[in-house]
Design a protein around this motif. Structure first.
Motif, PDB file in Angstrom:
ATOM      1  N   MET A   1      22.332  43.864  32.612  1.00 19.41           N
ATOM      2  CA  MET A   1      22.122  42.506  32.154  1.00 19.41           C
ATOM      3  C   MET A   1      20.863  41.962  32.823  1.00 19.41           C
ATOM      4  O   MET A   1      20.716  42.072  34.029  1.00 19.41           O
ATOM      5  N   TYR A   2      20.010  41.387  32.008  1.00 21.88           N
ATOM      6  CA  TYR A   2      18.784  40.789  32.522  1.00 21.88           C
ATOM      7  C   TYR A   2      18.717  39.301  32.223  1.00 21.88           C
ATOM      8  O   TYR A   2      17.739  38.648  32.517  1.00 21.88           O
ATOM      9  N   HIS A   3      19.768  38.757  31.640  1.00 27.59           N
ATOM     10  CA  HIS A   3      19.799  37.351  31.253  1.00 27.59           C
ATOM     11  C   HIS A   3      21.030  36.699  31.869  1.00 27.59           C
ATOM     12  O   HIS A   3      22.097  37.288  31.914  1.00 27.59           O
ATOM     13  N   THR A   4      20.843  35.484  32.340  1.00 29.78           N
ATOM     14  CA  THR A   4      21.988  34.740  32.854  1.00 29.78           C
ATOM     15  C   THR A   4      22.223  33.534  31.956  1.00 29.78           C
ATOM     16  O   THR A   4      21.306  32.786  31.659  1.00 29.78           O
ATOM     17  N   GLY A   5      23.424  33.376  31.477  1.00 31.49           N
ATOM     18  CA  GLY A   5      23.758  32.232  30.644  1.00 31.49           C
ATOM     19  C   GLY A   5      24.013  30.980  31.476  1.00 31.49           C
ATOM     20  O   GLY A   5      24.054  29.882  30.961  1.00 31.49           O
ATOM     21  N   ASP A   6      24.159  31.156  32.764  1.00 30.68           N
ATOM     22  CA  ASP A   6      24.463  30.053  33.676  1.00 30.68           C
ATOM     23  C   ASP A   6      23.567  30.213  34.897  1.00 30.68           C
ATOM     24  O   ASP A   6      23.583  31.257  35.552  1.00 30.68           O
ATOM     25  N   LYS A   7      22.788  29.203  35.228  1.00 34.96           N
ATOM     26  CA  LYS A   7      21.813  29.315  36.327  1.00 34.96           C
ATOM     27  C   LYS A   7      22.461  29.628  37.677  1.00 34.96           C
ATOM     28  O   LYS A   7      21.812  30.150  38.567  1.00 34.96           O
ATOM     29  N   ARG A   8      23.767  29.367  37.817  1.00 38.53           N
ATOM     30  CA  ARG A   8      24.444  29.687  39.079  1.00 38.53           C
ATOM     31  C   ARG A   8      24.518  31.196  39.320  1.00 38.53           C
ATOM     32  O   ARG A   8      24.722  31.642  40.439  1.00 38.53           O
ATOM     33  N   PHE A   9      24.347  32.014  38.279  1.00 36.15           N
ATOM     34  CA  PHE A   9      24.393  33.467  38.398  1.00 36.15           C
ATOM     35  C   PHE A   9      23.004  34.092  38.558  1.00 36.15           C
ATOM     36  O   PHE A   9      22.884  35.305  38.632  1.00 36.15           O
ATOM     37  N   ALA A  10      21.959  33.282  38.610  1.00 34.51           N
ATOM     38  CA  ALA A  10      20.580  33.782  38.629  1.00 34.51           C
ATOM     39  C   ALA A  10      20.314  34.781  39.753  1.00 34.51           C
ATOM     40  O   ALA A  10      19.603  35.769  39.555  1.00 34.51           O
ATOM     41  N   SER A  11      20.895  34.589  40.920  1.00 35.44           N
ATOM     42  CA  SER A  11      20.630  35.498  42.038  1.00 35.44           C
ATOM     43  C   SER A  11      21.256  36.873  41.842  1.00 35.44           C
ATOM     44  O   SER A  11      20.929  37.818  42.550  1.00 35.44           O
ATOM     45  N   ALA A  12      22.145  37.021  40.867  1.00 38.30           N
ATOM     46  CA  ALA A  12      22.801  38.308  40.611  1.00 38.30           C
ATOM     47  C   ALA A  12      22.058  39.153  39.576  1.00 38.30           C
ATOM     48  O   ALA A  12      22.358  40.332  39.407  1.00 38.30           O
ATOM     49  N   VAL A  13      21.081  38.588  38.880  1.00 40.59           N
ATOM     50  CA  VAL A  13      20.357  39.288  37.815  1.00 40.59           C
ATOM     51  C   VAL A  13      19.250  40.132  38.420  1.00 40.59           C
ATOM     52  O   VAL A  13      18.572  39.679  39.329  1.00 40.59           O
ATOM     53  N   PRO A  14      19.009  41.354  37.973  1.00 37.21           N
ATOM     54  CA  PRO A  14      19.735  42.090  36.951  1.00 37.21           C
ATOM     55  C   PRO A  14      20.975  42.767  37.545  1.00 37.21           C
ATOM     56  O   PRO A  14      21.054  43.010  38.743  1.00 37.21           O
ATOM     57  N   TYR A  15      21.921  43.085  36.682  1.00 37.48           N
ATOM     58  CA  TYR A  15      23.135  43.766  37.121  1.00 37.48           C
ATOM     59  C   TYR A  15      23.704  44.599  35.979  1.00 37.48           C
ATOM     60  O   TYR A  15      23.410  44.366  34.817  1.00 37.48           O
ATOM     61  N   ALA A  16      24.526  45.564  36.347  1.00 38.14           N
ATOM     62  CA  ALA A  16      25.240  46.380  35.358  1.00 38.14           C
ATOM     63  C   ALA A  16      26.666  45.847  35.277  1.00 38.14           C
ATOM     64  O   ALA A  16      27.356  45.758  36.288  1.00 38.14           O
ATOM     65  N   SER A  17      27.086  45.476  34.104  1.00 32.11           N
ATOM     66  CA  SER A  17      28.425  44.940  33.889  1.00 32.11           C
ATOM     67  C   SER A  17      29.409  46.089  33.668  1.00 32.11           C
ATOM     68  O   SER A  17      29.070  47.092  33.049  1.00 32.11           O
ATOM     69  N   ILE A  18      30.628  45.939  34.196  1.00 33.42           N
ATOM     70  CA  ILE A  18      31.637  46.995  34.097  1.00 33.42           C
ATOM     71  C   ILE A  18      33.015  46.368  33.953  1.00 33.42           C
ATOM     72  O   ILE A  18      33.260  45.266  34.448  1.00 33.42           O
ATOM     73  N   ILE A  19      33.894  47.050  33.250  1.00 31.76           N
ATOM     74  CA  ILE A  19      35.298  46.659  33.142  1.00 31.76           C
ATOM     75  C   ILE A  19      36.110  47.789  33.780  1.00 31.76           C
ATOM     76  O   ILE A  19      35.926  48.956  33.436  1.00 31.76           O
ATOM     77  N   VAL A  20      36.985  47.461  34.734  1.00 32.89           N
ATOM     78  CA  VAL A  20      37.797  48.488  35.390  1.00 32.89           C
ATOM     79  C   VAL A  20      39.279  48.193  35.186  1.00 32.89           C
ATOM     80  O   VAL A  20      39.681  47.041  35.045  1.00 32.89           O
ATOM     81  N   GLU A  21      40.076  49.256  35.160  1.00 34.10           N
ATOM     82  CA  GLU A  21      41.532  49.116  35.142  1.00 34.10           C
ATOM     83  C   GLU A  21      42.013  49.288  36.572  1.00 34.10           C
ATOM     84  O   GLU A  21      41.642  50.247  37.254  1.00 34.10           O
ATOM     85  N   LEU A  22      42.822  48.378  37.033  1.00 32.38           N
ATOM     86  CA  LEU A  22      43.275  48.382  38.420  1.00 32.38           C
ATOM     87  C   LEU A  22      44.385  49.405  38.637  1.00 32.38           C
ATOM     88  O   LEU A  22      45.354  49.444  37.871  1.00 32.38           O
ATOM     89  N   ASP A  23      44.248  50.239  39.674  1.00 35.69           N
ATOM     90  CA  ASP A  23      45.265  51.249  39.976  1.00 35.69           C
ATOM     91  C   ASP A  23      46.622  50.617  40.274  1.00 35.69           C
ATOM     92  O   ASP A  23      47.656  51.149  39.893  1.00 35.69           O
ATOM     93  N   ASP A  24      46.605  49.491  40.989  1.00 33.80           N
ATOM     94  CA  ASP A  24      47.854  48.843  41.393  1.00 33.80           C
ATOM     95  C   ASP A  24      48.507  48.037  40.275  1.00 33.80           C
ATOM     96  O   ASP A  24      49.622  47.536  40.453  1.00 33.80           O
ATOM     97  N   ALA A  25      47.804  47.897  39.146  1.00 30.97           N
ATOM     98  CA  ALA A  25      48.348  47.124  38.027  1.00 30.97           C
ATOM     99  C   ALA A  25      47.879  47.769  36.721  1.00 30.97           C
ATOM    100  O   ALA A  25      46.978  47.259  36.067  1.00 30.97           O
TER     101      ALA A  25
END
Length: 73
Positions: A1-25
């Protein structure tokens, strides 16, 4: 991701987005960032380790590393 829809996330850009399944749930999914691995390396079923990153007083992001690249605790 190279775009932030919310300026509060600006310091995290760029990042790779991921979805994980939790082992405990099994069936519970959590969205977060993939650290220290090109997004093309991540494959379904790979093990990961979690951590978090505080962006500001309101937002803490869940983050993941591939288990084989994660530092030992």
């Amino acid at each position: 991701m190279y775009h932030t829809g919310d300026k509060r996330f600006a310091s995290a850009v760029p990042y790779a987005s991921i979805i994980v399944e939790l082992d405990d749930a099994p069936g519970a999914l959590l969205a977060g960032n993939l650290l220290e691995a090109p997004y093309t390396r991540r494959k379904s079923g790979d093990a990961s380790r979690s951590s978090s990153r505080k962006l500001n007083d309101d937002i803490t992001l869940p983050q993941f590393r591939l288990a084989r690249t994660a530092p030992a605790d």
